[in-house]
Design an enzyme around this catalytic site. Structure first.
Site, mmCIF file in Angstrom:
data_model
loop_
_atom_site.group_PDB
_atom_site.id
_atom_site.type_symbol
_atom_site.label_atom_id
_atom_site.label_comp_id
_atom_site.label_asym_id
_atom_site.label_seq_id
_atom_site.Cartn_x
_atom_site.Cartn_y
_atom_site.Cartn_z
ATOM 1 N N ARG A 1 54.476 97.533 53.949
ATOM 2 C CA ARG A 1 54.911 96.545 52.827
ATOM 3 C C ARG A 1 54.604 97.346 51.600
ATOM 4 O O ARG A 1 53.574 98.199 51.264
ATOM 5 C CB ARG A 1 54.367 95.478 52.812
ATOM 6 C CG ARG A 1 54.407 94.639 51.535
ATOM 7 C CD ARG A 1 53.935 93.050 51.891
ATOM 8 N NE ARG A 1 52.594 92.922 51.938
ATOM 9 C CZ ARG A 1 52.186 91.562 51.983
ATOM 10 N NH1 ARG A 1 52.983 90.529 52.190
ATOM 11 N NH2 ARG A 1 50.947 91.465 51.943
ATOM 12 N N ARG B 1 45.576 76.725 50.501
ATOM 13 C CA ARG B 1 45.050 77.623 51.432
ATOM 14 C C ARG B 1 44.236 77.051 52.491
ATOM 15 O O ARG B 1 43.813 77.703 53.516
ATOM 16 C CB ARG B 1 44.292 78.589 50.389
ATOM 17 C CG ARG B 1 44.079 80.022 51.131
ATOM 18 C CD ARG B 1 45.551 80.905 50.943
ATOM 19 N NE ARG B 1 45.297 82.071 50.978
ATOM 20 C CZ ARG B 1 46.195 83.031 50.592
ATOM 21 N NH1 ARG B 1 47.310 82.624 49.947
ATOM 22 N NH2 ARG B 1 45.900 84.382 50.763
ATOM 23 N N ARG C 1 50.168 97.076 48.013
ATOM 24 C CA ARG C 1 49.054 96.352 47.360
ATOM 25 C C ARG C 1 47.573 96.755 47.802
ATOM 26 O O ARG C 1 47.697 97.264 48.976
ATOM 27 C CB ARG C 1 49.256 94.900 48.162
ATOM 28 C CG ARG C 1 50.162 94.185 47.353
ATOM 29 C CD ARG C 1 50.732 92.772 47.944
ATOM 30 N NE ARG C 1 49.381 91.862 48.543
ATOM 31 C CZ ARG C 1 49.567 90.739 48.984
ATOM 32 N NH1 ARG C 1 50.545 90.242 49.012
ATOM 33 N NH2 ARG C 1 48.447 90.237 49.413
ATOM 34 N N LYS D 1 56.264 85.339 54.234
ATOM 35 C CA LYS D 1 56.620 84.164 53.162
ATOM 36 C C LYS D 1 57.149 84.641 51.881
ATOM 37 O O LYS D 1 58.091 83.953 51.299
ATOM 38 C CB LYS D 1 55.154 83.674 52.705
ATOM 39 C CG LYS D 1 54.516 82.916 53.923
ATOM 40 C CD LYS D 1 53.307 82.194 53.396
ATOM 41 C CE LYS D 1 52.085 82.998 52.678
ATOM 42 N NZ LYS D 1 51.503 83.682 53.481
ATOM 43 N N ARG E 1 41.607 89.349 56.378
ATOM 44 C CA ARG E 1 42.551 88.267 55.798
ATOM 45 C C ARG E 1 43.097 87.403 56.810
ATOM 46 O O ARG E 1 43.244 86.169 56.686
ATOM 47 C CB ARG E 1 43.675 88.860 55.000
ATOM 48 C CG ARG E 1 43.053 89.267 53.777
ATOM 49 C CD ARG E 1 43.945 90.238 53.098
ATOM 50 N NE ARG E 1 45.176 89.584 52.697
ATOM 51 C CZ ARG E 1 46.487 90.234 52.682
ATOM 52 N NH1 ARG E 1 46.522 91.632 52.814
ATOM 53 N NH2 ARG E 1 47.548 89.536 52.198
HETATM 54 P P1 AMP Z 1 48.297 86.336 49.099
HETATM 55 O O1 AMP Z 1 49.271 87.388 47.956
HETATM 56 O O2 AMP Z 1 48.877 84.940 49.152
HETATM 57 O O3 AMP Z 1 48.113 86.962 50.247
HETATM 58 O O4 AMP Z 1 46.810 86.165 48.078
HETATM 59 C C1 AMP Z 1 46.184 87.387 47.958
HETATM 60 C C2 AMP Z 1 44.695 86.873 47.405
HETATM 61 O O5 AMP Z 1 44.664 86.085 46.353
HETATM 62 C C3 AMP Z 1 43.672 86.245 48.768
HETATM 63 O O6 AMP Z 1 43.466 87.210 49.528
HETATM 64 C C4 AMP Z 1 42.803 85.658 47.845
HETATM 65 O O7 AMP Z 1 41.857 86.570 47.508
HETATM 66 C C5 AMP Z 1 43.664 85.096 46.409
HETATM 67 N N1 AMP Z 1 44.419 83.769 46.670
HETATM 68 C C6 AMP Z 1 45.697 83.680 46.664
HETATM 69 N N2 AMP Z 1 46.104 82.206 46.768
HETATM 70 C C7 AMP Z 1 44.820 81.765 46.742
HETATM 71 C C8 AMP Z 1 44.372 80.240 47.075
HETATM 72 N N3 AMP Z 1 45.242 79.105 47.176
HETATM 73 N N4 AMP Z 1 42.929 79.930 47.132
HETATM 74 C C9 AMP Z 1 42.241 81.136 46.813
HETATM 75 N N5 AMP Z 1 42.560 82.308 46.700
HETATM 76 C C10 AMP Z 1 43.801 82.808 46.855
#
Ligand code: AMP
Length: 220
Positions: free
Chosen positions: A128, A89, A163, A14, A174
């Site tokens: 990554r 989400r 990360r 993404k 996840r």
């Molecule tokens: P990502 O970079 O999108 O994989 O997000 C990393 C982490 O941020 C996730 O595992 C959640 O802990 C938090 N997070 C990101 N976007 C959201 C969202 N829309 N709602 C809740 N938690 C989020």
């Protein structure tokens, strides 16, 4: 330009696709994960709470994410469209998002779903690395986005980092959260006839070409 919601399993690409779209169409890439990772650096209870949740693949509260999102999409650079990566989400966030859009007089736009196998996603997650400054994403397991110099950002010339949530163990949690909470969103948006599926298993170019075809068609 349409507003775009990107949906895909973690590490499906993404962020990489969003960066290409941002460059090509000049619209901002709004990654709620990136925004939260910045907040997690703050030396405060909220910062520590967010960091704990990110490190363990737990969602932050809807109130917080909705507040962040609502203020971000009202900024001027979002007037001609934006790319959402990581939000909504789940269906509840999508319903809240709909209310915000109605209130602000904005359009939902389209939903791009990047489909990848679990095997592909796992391979990508393990390779990554990210630039802590410009946030550019590299992958040591993907030939076309390897850094030119091992471990260093091509542009900022600083050390790339992994990360904290990119381990195989956190990934599975996840991924399961994605299947349980985020996957039903696709059906939710399919009922609105705004979903386009993209095969994300092949390469970055292949993914991007499919996206460009869709956006071209939609804007004709
Ligand atoms: P990502 O970079 O999108 O994989 O997000 C990393 C982490 O941020 C996730 O595992 C959640 O802990 C938090 N997070 C990101 N976007 C959201 C969202 N829309 N709602 C809740 N938690 C989020």
């Amino acid at each position: 330009m349409k507003n775009i919601i990107l949906i895909a399993a973690p590490s499906a690409g993404k962020g990489t696709e969003a960066a290409l779209l941002k460059e090509e169409y000049g619209i901002p890439h709004i990654s709620t994960g990136d925004i939260l990772r910045e907040k997690a650096k703050e030396d405060s209870q909220l910062g520590r709470d967010i960091k704990y949740k990110i490190d363990n693949g737990i969602f932050v509260s809807d109130d917080l994410i909705i507040e962040i999102l609502k203020s971000r999409i009202q900024q001027e650079d979002c007037n001609n469209g934006y790319i959402l990566d990581g939000f909504p989400r789940d269906v509840k966030q999508a319903e809240e998002y709909k209310k915000i859009l109605d209130e602000l007089g904005k359009d939902i736009g389209i939903v791009l779903v990047i489909d990848v196998s679990l095997e592909t996603a796992l391979k990508r997650i393990l390779g990554r690395v990210v630039c802590p400054k410009c946030k550019k994403v590299y992958n040591t397991n993907t030939e076309d986005i390897k850094p030119k110099i091992d471990g260093m950002c091509d542009d900022c010339k600083i050390e790339l980092v992994k990360r904290s949530d990119d381990s195989e163990q956190t990934y599975m949690s996840r991924y399961n959260t994605y299947i349980e909470k985020t996957y039903p969103l696709i059906e939710y948006y399919e009922k609105q006839n705004i979903v386009y599926h993209i095969d994300g298993n092949v390469s970055i170019d292949y993914t991007h070409n499919q996206v460009k075809k869709i956006l071209g068609d939609k804007n004709d």
